[in-house]
Design an enzyme around this catalytic site. Structure first.
Site, PDB file in Angstrom:
ATOM      1  N   HIS A   1     -31.403   2.617  43.315  1.00  0.00           N
ATOM      2  CA  HIS A   1     -31.189   1.373  44.065  1.00  0.00           C
ATOM      3  C   HIS A   1     -29.844   1.429  44.777  1.00  0.00           C
ATOM      4  O   HIS A   1     -28.967   2.218  44.440  1.00  0.00           O
ATOM      5  CB  HIS A   1     -31.235   0.155  43.136  1.00  0.00           C
ATOM      6  CG  HIS A   1     -30.107   0.088  42.154  1.00  0.00           C
ATOM      7  ND1 HIS A   1     -30.056   0.875  41.015  1.00  0.00           N
ATOM      8  CD2 HIS A   1     -28.985  -0.671  42.118  1.00  0.00           C
ATOM      9  CE1 HIS A   1     -28.959   0.607  40.330  1.00  0.00           C
ATOM     10  NE2 HIS A   1     -28.281  -0.323  40.985  1.00  0.00           N
TER      11      HIS A   1
ATOM     12  N   PHE B   1      -0.179   8.092  38.648  1.00  0.00           N
ATOM     13  CA  PHE B   1       0.461   8.518  39.896  1.00  0.00           C
ATOM     14  C   PHE B   1      -0.309   7.999  41.103  1.00  0.00           C
ATOM     15  O   PHE B   1       0.274   7.488  42.059  1.00  0.00           O
ATOM     16  CB  PHE B   1       0.553  10.045  39.958  1.00  0.00           C
ATOM     17  CG  PHE B   1       1.122  10.542  41.261  1.00  0.00           C
ATOM     18  CD1 PHE B   1       2.484  10.436  41.534  1.00  0.00           C
ATOM     19  CD2 PHE B   1       0.299  11.087  42.237  1.00  0.00           C
ATOM     20  CE1 PHE B   1       3.002  10.870  42.746  1.00  0.00           C
ATOM     21  CE2 PHE B   1       0.810  11.519  43.442  1.00  0.00           C
ATOM     22  CZ  PHE B   1       2.166  11.405  43.700  1.00  0.00           C
TER      23      PHE B   1
ATOM     24  N   ASN C   1     -24.408   3.283  43.802  1.00  0.00           N
ATOM     25  CA  ASN C   1     -23.775   3.821  42.608  1.00  0.00           C
ATOM     26  C   ASN C   1     -24.818   4.609  41.832  1.00  0.00           C
ATOM     27  O   ASN C   1     -25.897   4.090  41.530  1.00  0.00           O
ATOM     28  CB  ASN C   1     -23.238   2.705  41.702  1.00  0.00           C
ATOM     29  CG  ASN C   1     -22.264   1.784  42.410  1.00  0.00           C
ATOM     30  OD1 ASN C   1     -21.576   2.193  43.340  1.00  0.00           O
ATOM     31  ND2 ASN C   1     -22.185   0.543  41.969  1.00  0.00           N
TER      32      ASN C   1
ATOM     33  N   CYS D   1     -11.903   8.383  70.958  1.00  0.00           N
ATOM     34  CA  CYS D   1     -12.253   7.982  69.595  1.00  0.00           C
ATOM     35  C   CYS D   1     -11.842   9.080  68.628  1.00  0.00           C
ATOM     36  O   CYS D   1     -12.224  10.253  68.789  1.00  0.00           O
ATOM     37  CB  CYS D   1     -13.753   7.718  69.488  1.00  0.00           C
ATOM     38  SG  CYS D   1     -14.335   7.505  67.787  1.00  0.00           S
TER      39      CYS D   1
END
Length: 343
Positions: free
Chosen positions: A167, A309, A154, A197
């Site tokens: 991090h 929505f 993040n 695949c």
């Protein structure tokens, strides 16, 4: 007319709202506030006693655990989503299922210096971060209580980061996340029908058309998915089939570090340091090598909000054509002196 596109992996439909298409400079992005000199950062070198004791670290010779001298350091999350102690204690409550919140929640501190982006690091340091990811996955895979490991990063408060020091995190769970189940079910159905695949076919098609390619190396490609859920969403896939991230090899790590770092550099150049998440989706621990699922990295800039929505329908509305996003990213003027990330 808006364009409805179906994601071949999950089966999810996306609305590409071309009538309100946006250019990169149309996005109002809140800039990162610089860290004040008097704000304490527990992840910086010298503050090792302010985090839980380290689980592992890449260290300089003769340095000691929980002291200075580390290059990458892994510690338990101070406020874990799941805790490693105890048994699963699976139970039924009528129609409902429950179990103890057992798992692992670790923080990978990526530099002893107060660096806020992977793009500030030399490529060898990003390689060490990737090796750390692999090492922790291999170690936690040995615990028979655990089934899945989700690696994610993040960046920026809008993406869920509470600290700006660069991090990543690893959460290991006793169940497979529903998003991964949907991806695996979709790719398995494709494999049963076509005998190939789906992700490998995706790589071949993206390379053939070229319209959504952001970057290509010998072993990996970065591209904007055909049914991108979010503006400037990017996926990184290996050109050769591989179902488990933790089986990555040395030459692949060397290139992936450069691809990942350069892709984020392009995002930062196009979108003025946007908040973003990246996630590594891989095969559950309990599976051996499988032919129908392919590990990959999803990079999601946090430029728009999910509203009623989207929550109510499962659709996503994307205001930027993936082909347009890829063109901007390909042509991004990267201001960086880091010679060792050149492919």
């Amino acid at each position: 007319m808006p364009d409805l596109r179906k994601d071949p992996v999950s089966g999810r439909w996306v609305i590409i709202a071309t009538e309100r298409a946006m250019r990169p400079n149309d996005f109002k992005i809140e800039p990162h506030a610089p860290l004040s000199a008097d704000v304490f950062c527990p992840f910086c070198e010298g503050n090792e006693d302010k985090t839980p004791p380290e689980i592992m670290a890449y260290r300089e010779k003769d340095s000691h655990a929980n002291k200075k001298g580390w290059r990458v350091r892994v510690v338990p999350n101070k406020f874990p989503a799941l805790k490693i102690e105890g048994g699963l204690n699976k139970q039924g409550e009528g129609i409902y299922d429950t179990m103890s919140g057992v798992g692992a929640h670790e923080v990978i501190i990526e530099s002893p210096l107060h660096i806020t982006s992977l793009t500030e690091m030399p490529a060898w340091q990003v390689e060490e971060i990737l090796w750390t990811y692999r090492d922790r996955m291999i170690d936690l895979k040995k615990d028979k209580r655990f089934i899945y490991g989700l690696l994610f990063k993040n960046v920026g408060r809008a993406a869920g980061a509470s600290l700006e020091h660069s991090h990543s995190q690893l959460i290991v769970t006793p169940i497979v996340p529903i998003t991964v189940i949907h991806e695996m079910e979709g790719s398995e159905a494709f494999y049963k029908y076509r005998g190939r695949c789906l992700f490998c076919d995706m790589v071949r098609q993206e390379l053939a058309t070229g319209a959504r390619i952001v970057m290509e190396g010998k072993n990996f490609i970065a591209f904007t998915p055909y049914a991108s859920r979010f503006p400037f969403e990017i996926w990184i896939l290996s050109k050769t089939h591989a179902s488990h991230f933790e089986n990555i090899q040395k030459l692949e790590v060397e290139e992936l570090a450069k691809i990942l770092q350069k892709t984020i550099l392009k995002l930062e150049a196009c979108l003025t340091f946007p908040p973003y998440n990246y996630i590594i989706h891989t095969t559950p621990f309990t599976y051996g090598e499988i032919e129908y699922y392919h590990w990959h990295i999803e990079i999601i800039p946090r430029l728009t909000n999910i509203a009623g929505f989207e929550w109510g329908s499962g659709f996503y509305i994307n205001t930027v054509m993936p082909e347009t996003a890829a063109e901007f990213l390909r042509n991004a003027n990267i201001q960086n002196n880091n010679e060792d990330i050149k492919l």
